[in-house]
Design an enzyme around this catalytic site. Structure first.
Site, PDB file in Angstrom:
ATOM      1  N   ARG A  22      17.151  19.389  37.222  1.00  0.00           N
ATOM      2  CA  ARG A  22      15.993  18.967  38.006  1.00  0.00           C
ATOM      3  C   ARG A  22      15.062  20.167  38.174  1.00  0.00           C
ATOM      4  O   ARG A  22      15.373  21.125  38.876  1.00  0.00           O
ATOM      5  CB  ARG A  22      16.431  18.445  39.373  1.00  0.00           C
ATOM      6  CG  ARG A  22      15.255  17.994  40.214  1.00  0.00           C
ATOM      7  CD  ARG A  22      15.657  17.609  41.627  1.00  0.00           C
ATOM      8  NE  ARG A  22      14.452  17.413  42.416  1.00  0.00           N
ATOM      9  CZ  ARG A  22      14.294  17.804  43.674  1.00  0.00           C
ATOM     10  NH1 ARG A  22      15.270  18.424  44.304  1.00  0.00           N
ATOM     11  NH2 ARG A  22      13.155  17.586  44.295  1.00  0.00           N
ATOM     12  N   HIS A  38       6.512  19.811  44.211  1.00  0.00           N
ATOM     13  CA  HIS A  38       7.472  20.533  45.043  1.00  0.00           C
ATOM     14  C   HIS A  38       6.705  21.612  45.804  1.00  0.00           C
ATOM     15  O   HIS A  38       6.973  22.805  45.683  1.00  0.00           O
ATOM     16  CB  HIS A  38       8.596  21.133  44.199  1.00  0.00           C
ATOM     17  CG  HIS A  38       9.845  21.420  44.983  1.00  0.00           C
ATOM     18  ND1 HIS A  38      11.103  21.019  44.572  1.00  0.00           N
ATOM     19  CD2 HIS A  38      10.034  22.057  46.152  1.00  0.00           C
ATOM     20  CE1 HIS A  38      12.010  21.415  45.447  1.00  0.00           C
ATOM     21  NE2 HIS A  38      11.376  22.052  46.424  1.00  0.00           N
ATOM     22  N   GLU A  46      10.528  16.036  49.339  1.00  0.00           N
ATOM     23  CA  GLU A  46      10.584  16.319  50.765  1.00  0.00           C
ATOM     24  C   GLU A  46       9.221  16.257  51.456  1.00  0.00           C
ATOM     25  O   GLU A  46       8.704  17.267  51.968  1.00  0.00           O
ATOM     26  CB  GLU A  46      11.238  17.685  51.007  1.00  0.00           C
ATOM     27  CG  GLU A  46      12.677  17.737  50.553  1.00  0.00           C
ATOM     28  CD  GLU A  46      13.381  19.025  50.934  1.00  0.00           C
ATOM     29  OE1 GLU A  46      14.607  19.092  50.777  1.00  0.00           O
ATOM     30  OE2 GLU A  46      12.713  19.976  51.397  1.00  0.00           O
ATOM     31  N   ASN A 106      18.058  14.672  49.602  1.00  0.00           N
ATOM     32  CA  ASN A 106      18.434  16.063  49.838  1.00  0.00           C
ATOM     33  C   ASN A 106      19.130  16.146  51.186  1.00  0.00           C
ATOM     34  O   ASN A 106      18.580  15.692  52.200  1.00  0.00           O
ATOM     35  CB  ASN A 106      17.208  16.979  49.851  1.00  0.00           C
ATOM     36  CG  ASN A 106      16.553  17.107  48.491  1.00  0.00           C
ATOM     37  OD1 ASN A 106      17.041  16.583  47.494  1.00  0.00           O
ATOM     38  ND2 ASN A 106      15.441  17.816  48.441  1.00  0.00           N
ATOM     39  N   TYR A 135      21.493  18.762  53.801  1.00  0.00           N
ATOM     40  CA  TYR A 135      22.049  20.070  54.117  1.00  0.00           C
ATOM     41  C   TYR A 135      22.849  20.078  55.417  1.00  0.00           C
ATOM     42  O   TYR A 135      23.861  20.753  55.522  1.00  0.00           O
ATOM     43  CB  TYR A 135      20.930  21.113  54.199  1.00  0.00           C
ATOM     44  CG  TYR A 135      20.324  21.422  52.849  1.00  0.00           C
ATOM     45  CD1 TYR A 135      20.941  22.300  51.970  1.00  0.00           C
ATOM     46  CD2 TYR A 135      19.148  20.793  52.428  1.00  0.00           C
ATOM     47  CE1 TYR A 135      20.403  22.576  50.725  1.00  0.00           C
ATOM     48  CE2 TYR A 135      18.599  21.070  51.182  1.00  0.00           C
ATOM     49  CZ  TYR A 135      19.231  21.954  50.333  1.00  0.00           C
ATOM     50  OH  TYR A 135      18.702  22.219  49.089  1.00  0.00           O
ATOM     51  N   GLU A 156      19.460  17.444  46.042  1.00  0.00           N
ATOM     52  CA  GLU A 156      19.731  18.808  46.497  1.00  0.00           C
ATOM     53  C   GLU A 156      20.892  18.791  47.476  1.00  0.00           C
ATOM     54  O   GLU A 156      20.951  17.933  48.364  1.00  0.00           O
ATOM     55  CB  GLU A 156      18.519  19.441  47.205  1.00  0.00           C
ATOM     56  CG  GLU A 156      17.377  19.873  46.321  1.00  0.00           C
ATOM     57  CD  GLU A 156      16.280  20.570  47.120  1.00  0.00           C
ATOM     58  OE1 GLU A 156      16.604  21.208  48.159  1.00  0.00           O
ATOM     59  OE2 GLU A 156      15.114  20.463  46.713  1.00  0.00           O
TER      60      GLU A 156
END
Length: 462
Positions: free
Chosen positions: A79, A123, A168, A296, A298, A366
């Site tokens: 990616r 991005h 995002e 994504n 985290y 991600e």
């Protein structure tokens, strides 16, 4: 670790991810124009140590070496993101052929080594001239974005099958236009909400542009999402959790996956905006069916009620919705200070599955961990915390698939240590260590671990 035994599908894809401004460098070469991150990082006080992406990992010149690393790793897919100001320096008008030529070379190099490119079109590196004209606050930027996407797809669409429109949008809009932590560094209320809307509109317009040009292209968007919970059952904490869920998830998932704005949006932001930037037909464009959703993840969000801090209600957006995140003093944290909760990924995927009946296939686009990596005397970089993090999160993905969530692949963040936005070069997420003085690449223990995981899975299902 036997991924096949964990229950991941036989055709499950393993990949790595990067972003253009974080790795490419060469910001003044071959006609590339300035982006908002060039401007932001060169503004004193904006990034750690005044770091910029001017050189980054010098991927622009060293891409062949990095592609060889990916081939050695054995990933199915890579990616990458295109730098809009490298393709279209002013954000409008004709393409810069030298910029497109770089991505031509990169895509061809990937395919020659058996790695499928998955291209992210935005991005965060908005051309500075578009920001000067209003940035994502204005509708014109969404329309200019669709034009740029048409240029990119015409150049690469014969070889690229998977396209991610926007990465995002929460960060671009809320961190960029509300809290000022990211480029362009503004602190606004209505402007941030308008930016969030126009990013999603831009996604929809870009998806239309690709679909008009290709029947085989797979088009999606990547959202950074969190499982959200209250720290207690008291009404104030539950209401705070509702507001946190609105900002982190629903402001983006509802338009994209359900073609609506969440009901709580009107009551929460009514004092800030009259939603005049929302015009008839926008939600049908933003909410048109997609082929996949990029997620994504985290860390989770556990919140409690907190006093509203802003005296000016026009700023009441990201950092002032009357809640605060709570992290236990005994909880494990990454080098970023983020709590570690692998099961949070499973909970998030189940929330998506249960909330949106028409949820498309999901890719984890991600997931990774920053560690305080050092090169040992023997030249090795041993990162056991990162290996454990990745393993536990892959297990969480497997658990989610066992519960019925259609997850098709996983992209580790990141292939390389890189420019970590406002954190500069102080934080390392890569499974390959980068010595920024020499640009030497040193695969870490996590690289070798991930290599074994991928190889074992491929052998198990072959």
């Amino acid at each position: 670790m036997d991924q096949h035994r964990l229950g991941l599908p036989a055709d499950f894809e393993f990949g790595v991810a990067t972003a253009s401004y974080q790795i490419e460098g060469a910001v003044h070469e071959d006609g590339r124009g300035p982006s908002i991150w060039d401007t932001f990082s060169h503004t004193p006080g904006r990034t750690a140590n005044g770091d910029t992406g001017d050189e980054a990992c010098d991927h622009y010149h060293r891409y062949a070496e990095d592609v060889a690393l990916m081939a050695d790793l054995g990933v199915d897919s890579y990616r990458l993101s295109l730098a809009w100001p490298r393709v279209q320096p002013d954000g409008k008008g004709p393409a810069e052929p030298r910029g497109l030529a770089f991505y031509d070379r990169l895509v061809d190099a990937l395919l020659e080594r058996g790695v499928q490119p998955a291209v992210t079109l935005y991005h965060w590196d908005l051309p500075q001239p578009l920001e000067d004209a209003g940035g994502w606050r204005v509708r014109d930027t969404a329309e200019r974005f669709a034009d740029y996407v048409g240029i990119a797809h015409e150049a690469l669409g014969d070889r690229v099958g998977r396209w991610i429109t926007v990465n995002e949008p929460f960060c671009s809009s809320i961190l960029g236009y509300a809290t000022g932590r990211h480029a362009p560094g503004s602190r606004e209320g209505e402007g941030a909400l308008a930016a969030a809307h126009h990013l999603l509109l831009g996604h929809g317009l870009a998806a239309q542009r690709i679909r008009d040009a290709s029947e085989r292209a797979q088009v999606g968007i990547t959202l950074n999402l969190q499982p959200v919970s209250a720290v207690s059952d008291c009404p104030q904490d539950r209401e705070a959790a509702d507001r946190a869920l609105l900002l982190s998830n629903l402001l983006f998932t509802d338009p994209v996956l359900a073609g609506r704005y969440p009901p709580l949006a009107r009551s929460t932001w009514g004092p800030v905006t009259d939603f005049a930037w929302l015009t008839d037909g926008d939600l049908a464009i933003a909410g048109a069916p997609i082929d996949f959703l990029g997620v994504n993840y985290y860390f989770p969000s556990r919140v409690r009620a907190a006093p509203f801090r802003e005296a000016d209600p026009a700023l009441r957006t990201a950092d002032d919705l009357g809640y605060e995140d709570v992290v236990g003093s005994d909880e494990e944290r990454t080098a970023m200070g983020w709590p570690v909760d692998a099961d949070g990924l499973r909970r998030l995927l189940r929330w998506l599955h249960d909330t949106y009946p028409q949820l498309p296939p999901v890719y984890i686009t991600e997931n990774g961990r920053a560690c305080d990596d050092v090169v040992a005397a023997n030249g090795h970089v041993h990162d056991p915390d990162r290996m454990r993090y990745l393993e536990n999160h892959l297990r969480a993905v497997a658990d989610a698939t066992a519960e019925g969530v259609d997850v098709r692949g996983y992209y580790c963040w990141s292939l390389l240590d890189n420019f970590e936005w406002a954190e500069g070069y102080a934080k390392r997420f890569g499974i390959v260590y980068v010595d920024y003085e020499t640009q030497q690449r040193i695969p870490k223990s996590s690289f070798e671990w991930y290599q074994r995981v991928i190889g074992d899975h491929h052998r198990a299902v072959s």
